[in-house]
Design a protein around this motif. Structure first.
Motif, PDB file in Angstrom:
ATOM      1  N   ASP A 168      40.136 109.325  75.597  1.00 16.32           N
ATOM      2  CA  ASP A 168      38.806 108.616  75.247  1.00 16.32           C
ATOM      3  C   ASP A 168      38.700 108.724  73.624  1.00 16.32           C
ATOM      4  O   ASP A 168      38.883 109.504  73.167  1.00 16.32           O
ATOM      5  N   THR A 169      38.322 107.442  73.237  1.00 20.97           N
ATOM      6  CA  THR A 169      38.324 107.437  71.730  1.00 20.97           C
ATOM      7  C   THR A 169      37.063 107.411  71.091  1.00 20.97           C
ATOM      8  O   THR A 169      36.497 107.263  70.121  1.00 20.97           O
ATOM      9  N   SER A 170      35.882 107.177  72.158  1.00 26.42           N
ATOM     10  CA  SER A 170      34.423 107.291  71.713  1.00 26.42           C
ATOM     11  C   SER A 170      34.042 108.702  71.524  1.00 26.42           C
ATOM     12  O   SER A 170      34.157 109.558  72.312  1.00 26.42           O
ATOM     13  N   TRP A 171      33.007 109.069  70.539  1.00 21.55           N
ATOM     14  CA  TRP A 171      32.612 110.251  70.503  1.00 21.55           C
ATOM     15  C   TRP A 171      31.646 110.575  71.460  1.00 21.55           C
ATOM     16  O   TRP A 171      30.873 109.815  72.316  1.00 21.55           O
ATOM     17  N   SER A 194      51.567 119.757  69.827  1.00 19.51           N
ATOM     18  CA  SER A 194      51.494 120.220  68.050  1.00 19.51           C
ATOM     19  C   SER A 194      52.397 119.119  67.628  1.00 19.51           C
ATOM     20  O   SER A 194      53.547 119.246  67.458  1.00 19.51           O
ATOM     21  N   ASP A 195      51.584 117.892  67.116  1.00 22.12           N
ATOM     22  CA  ASP A 195      52.459 116.953  66.699  1.00 22.12           C
ATOM     23  C   ASP A 195      51.799 115.884  65.534  1.00 22.12           C
ATOM     24  O   ASP A 195      52.188 114.957  65.154  1.00 22.12           O
ATOM     25  N   ASN A 214      45.570 107.976  68.981  1.00 22.29           N
ATOM     26  CA  ASN A 214      46.221 108.699  69.451  1.00 22.29           C
ATOM     27  C   ASN A 214      47.681 108.800  70.197  1.00 22.29           C
ATOM     28  O   ASN A 214      48.037 107.803  70.510  1.00 22.29           O
ATOM     29  N   LEU A 215      48.311 109.958  70.283  1.00 24.17           N
ATOM     30  CA  LEU A 215      49.678 109.822  71.166  1.00 24.17           C
ATOM     31  C   LEU A 215      49.550 110.138  72.619  1.00 24.17           C
ATOM     32  O   LEU A 215      50.344 110.576  73.308  1.00 24.17           O
ATOM     33  N   GLY A 216      48.472 110.120  73.298  1.00 25.62           N
ATOM     34  CA  GLY A 216      48.319 110.223  74.826  1.00 25.62           C
ATOM     35  C   GLY A 216      47.672 111.551  74.868  1.00 25.62           C
ATOM     36  O   GLY A 216      47.440 112.446  74.214  1.00 25.62           O
ATOM     37  N   ALA A 217      47.333 111.764  76.368  1.00 27.44           N
ATOM     38  CA  ALA A 217      46.590 112.790  76.779  1.00 27.44           C
ATOM     39  C   ALA A 217      47.054 114.160  76.448  1.00 27.44           C
ATOM     40  O   ALA A 217      46.429 115.302  76.106  1.00 27.44           O
TER      41      ALA A 217
END
Ligand SMILES: [Ca+2]
Ligand SMILES: [Ca+2]
Length: 208
Positions: A130-133, A157-158, A106-109
């Protein structure tokens, strides 16, 4: 045989009362065929109205599904949305639940975040790194008319956003609107009665 029939008589109405029915069609995004290790952006998917920027569905790419093989992301090449109309019963309480996670790459919060809404109830999750489900759940009361369930990417939007999977809306048992229909109740009482007869017969047989 008699015992089997009694068991069926007894079990069927109970099962009918207990079985939760997910009102959301294709809440796990499994209807689209996507090979493991690949992804696609679609403009239509079973059950969902898809916004003009499409719906990204991935299978073991930048994470893996919370359940099944596929999961979704709504920042496709730009922020997008999906929605689905649910037929609700007035006064019935429902649970809304879904799983969300951010991509490992991901590109940050500020890039992440997913808004959800059902009727007039709305909120945002995943605006972090956070990357966990995680599972979000809430309850809402049906209006008796179709209610719109909607999800939208809300971060920058990226092309990188928050993943989504396992969306469900179920009735919550035990509230007023979930009282058994008279027919179900009659069936259940008939089942209980039949069981009583068998038990009495068995008792009598045991004595002889
Ligand atoms: Ca899934
Ligand atoms: Ca983004």
């Amino acid at each position: 045989m008699k015992r089997l029939i009694t068991a069926l008589l007894f079990a069927a109405p109970l099962a009918a009362l207990a079985a939760p029915v997910n009102l959301v069609n294709n809440g796990g995004f499994e209807s689209t065929t996507v090979a493991s290790g690949s992804w696609t952006v679609v403009n239509s998917a079973a059950g969902w109205t898809v916004g003009p920027n499409g719906l990204e569905i991935r299978n073991n790419v930048s994470g893996s599904a919370f359940a099944g093989s596929n999961f979704a992301e709504l920042d496709t090449s730009a922020n997008s949305w999906i929605s689905q109309a649910l037929n609700t019963v007035a006064g019935q309480t429902y649970s809304l639940s879904f799983a969300y996670a951010n991509r490992p790459d991901n590109l940050g919060a500020a890039s992440n975040g997913l808004s959800w809404s059902i009727g007039s109830l709305t909120g945002t999750v995943g605006d972090n790194t956070d990357t966990s489900w995680a599972t979000f759940s809430t309850t809402f009361v049906g209006t008796g008319s179709p209610m719109t369930l909607r999800f939208a990417a809300v971060g920058r939007s990226d092309g990188y956003g928050t993943s989504l999977d396992n969306i469900s809306v179920n009735t919550i048992a035990g509230n007023a609107a979930a009282v058994p229909e008279p027919e179900s109740l009659a069936l259940m009482l008939a089942g209980l009665g039949a069981m009583g007869v068998v038990l009495r017969r068995r008792k009598t047989a045991g004595k002889a």
